[in-house]
Design a protein around this motif. Sequence first.
Motif, PDB file in Angstrom:
ATOM      1  N   GLN A   1      50.655 -47.291  15.151  1.00 53.38           N
ATOM      2  CA  GLN A   1      52.060 -47.602  14.918  1.00 53.38           C
ATOM      3  C   GLN A   1      52.202 -48.841  14.033  1.00 53.38           C
ATOM      4  O   GLN A   1      52.875 -49.804  14.408  1.00 53.38           O
ATOM      5  N   PRO A   2      51.577 -48.835  12.861  1.00 52.39           N
ATOM      6  CA  PRO A   2      51.664 -50.016  11.984  1.00 52.39           C
ATOM      7  C   PRO A   2      53.086 -50.182  11.457  1.00 52.39           C
ATOM      8  O   PRO A   2      53.810 -49.206  11.263  1.00 52.39           O
ATOM      9  N   LEU A   3      53.483 -51.432  11.224  1.00 52.51           N
ATOM     10  CA  LEU A   3      54.871 -51.725  10.880  1.00 52.51           C
ATOM     11  C   LEU A   3      55.068 -52.295   9.492  1.00 52.51           C
ATOM     12  O   LEU A   3      56.067 -52.010   8.841  1.00 52.51           O
ATOM     13  N   VAL A   4      54.159 -53.127   9.045  1.00 52.07           N
ATOM     14  CA  VAL A   4      54.408 -53.946   7.854  1.00 52.07           C
ATOM     15  C   VAL A   4      53.434 -53.593   6.742  1.00 52.07           C
ATOM     16  O   VAL A   4      52.225 -53.541   6.954  1.00 52.07           O
ATOM     17  N   ASN A   5      53.979 -53.339   5.569  1.00 54.49           N
ATOM     18  CA  ASN A   5      53.178 -53.157   4.362  1.00 54.49           C
ATOM     19  C   ASN A   5      53.670 -54.145   3.303  1.00 54.49           C
ATOM     20  O   ASN A   5      54.774 -54.666   3.394  1.00 54.49           O
ATOM     21  N   SER A   6      52.834 -54.391   2.312  1.00 57.16           N
ATOM     22  CA  SER A   6      53.149 -55.390   1.304  1.00 57.16           C
ATOM     23  C   SER A   6      53.828 -54.763   0.095  1.00 57.16           C
ATOM     24  O   SER A   6      53.503 -53.648  -0.308  1.00 57.16           O
TER      25      SER A   6
ATOM     26  N   ASP B   1      68.394 -40.330  21.878  1.00 55.98           N
ATOM     27  CA  ASP B   1      67.813 -40.082  20.571  1.00 55.98           C
ATOM     28  C   ASP B   1      66.441 -40.739  20.505  1.00 55.98           C
ATOM     29  O   ASP B   1      66.312 -41.953  20.701  1.00 55.98           O
ATOM     30  N   THR B   2      65.409 -39.952  20.253  1.00 54.31           N
ATOM     31  CA  THR B   2      64.047 -40.499  20.205  1.00 54.31           C
ATOM     32  C   THR B   2      63.511 -40.563  18.773  1.00 54.31           C
ATOM     33  O   THR B   2      62.308 -40.679  18.562  1.00 54.31           O
ATOM     34  N   THR B   3      64.412 -40.531  17.806  1.00 52.46           N
ATOM     35  CA  THR B   3      64.008 -40.610  16.404  1.00 52.46           C
ATOM     36  C   THR B   3      63.356 -41.960  16.107  1.00 52.46           C
ATOM     37  O   THR B   3      63.817 -42.992  16.590  1.00 52.46           O
ATOM     38  N   VAL B   4      62.296 -41.931  15.317  1.00 52.51           N
ATOM     39  CA  VAL B   4      61.615 -43.157  14.901  1.00 52.51           C
ATOM     40  C   VAL B   4      61.701 -43.272  13.383  1.00 52.51           C
ATOM     41  O   VAL B   4      61.432 -42.318  12.668  1.00 52.51           O
ATOM     42  N   THR B   5      62.089 -44.449  12.917  1.00 49.68           N
ATOM     43  CA  THR B   5      62.070 -44.750  11.491  1.00 49.68           C
ATOM     44  C   THR B   5      60.902 -45.678  11.230  1.00 49.68           C
ATOM     45  O   THR B   5      60.826 -46.748  11.832  1.00 49.68           O
ATOM     46  N   PRO B   6      59.959 -45.292  10.373  1.00 50.89           N
ATOM     47  CA  PRO B   6      58.789 -46.161  10.141  1.00 50.89           C
ATOM     48  C   PRO B   6      59.211 -47.556   9.695  1.00 50.89           C
ATOM     49  O   PRO B   6      60.176 -47.726   8.955  1.00 50.89           O
ATOM     50  N   GLY B   7      58.475 -48.554  10.181  1.00 54.66           N
ATOM     51  CA  GLY B   7      58.734 -49.923   9.772  1.00 54.66           C
ATOM     52  C   GLY B   7      59.374 -50.747  10.864  1.00 54.66           C
ATOM     53  O   GLY B   7      59.451 -50.355  12.027  1.00 54.66           O
ATOM     54  N   LEU B   8      59.890 -51.905  10.472  1.00 57.14           N
ATOM     55  CA  LEU B   8      60.489 -52.831  11.421  1.00 57.14           C
ATOM     56  C   LEU B   8      61.772 -52.268  12.014  1.00 57.14           C
ATOM     57  O   LEU B   8      62.509 -51.530  11.363  1.00 57.14           O
ATOM     58  N   LEU B   9      62.072 -52.671  13.249  1.00 58.38           N
ATOM     59  CA  LEU B   9      63.233 -52.163  13.989  1.00 58.38           C
ATOM     60  C   LEU B   9      63.313 -50.651  13.904  1.00 58.38           C
ATOM     61  O   LEU B   9      64.358 -50.080  13.629  1.00 58.38           O
TER      62      LEU B   9
END
Length: 277
Positions: A158-163, A254-262
């Motif tokens: 579940q990585p969150l941050v990319n550059s 709602d169990t939708t996930v949006t990749p990234g922060l929050l």
Amino acid sequence: VTEMIDGVADEGTVDIAYDFGRIYPVRIFLNLMKLPFSMFEQFLAWEWEILHSGDPRRVGTAVAQVLAYLRGFIAEKQKNPDDGVASYIANGVIDGRPLTDDERIGMTWFLWLGGLDTVASTISQMFRRLAMDPTLQQRLRAHPELINTAVEEFLRTQPLVNSHRQAKKDFEWHGVTVKKGDWVICLNSAGNFDDKQFACPHQFDPARPVNRHYTFAGGIHACLGAHLARRELRVLLEEFLRRVPPFRVAPGADTTVTPGLLSIRNLPLVWDGAVQS
């Protein structure tokens, strides 16, 4: 953690994202920095504008307001030092030289921005997976000795941050033309699913023995808060699984996930039975 679990013990439900994940790591961060908890909602409002509004003008306004507040806070800690991290920075000396004003605000600003969002998002995703996978949840309850390696697997999958980087000139990269001003995403987290590094990389294995994931980046860019983040996640998972009965996602949520922060703003969980003391 125990105080927050006590607060929902009689409810049989909690919004693990908004009422727990959003608050728990920030309270720890504010205590470490000795920032006033009365600023909690304002900090999160500023942080939302900076990281999630997508409007450059709103971002600029929020950044200016944060920096003005932090400069005043640093000045106060110079007059009245305490044992908080912010005070050590405000009065810091390196090799006999006091930190410059730019160094003080730079360190404080990056700690402030980094302390508010990433662990909250990881908590939400971690509990979403557990709530939707009763077998995994029961395995960790039965084998708490797996929690350390499970946390690393939650982090890996579940990585969150990319550059992001902006090209300073036109060039060609492996046959792709990049123009000056183009934005490029360096997908650091893709390495977490490299089958040369991880056996069955798309399989969640809470007992994975070697887990050199890239969620905290690496080298000189390794996350300064990685050790704190790991500890927060481990303690939370240990105490929640020890005290709270088997939980599930509230019906209709709602169990939708949006990749990234929050990535998950709200995630109501429910359980049957009493919370253990």
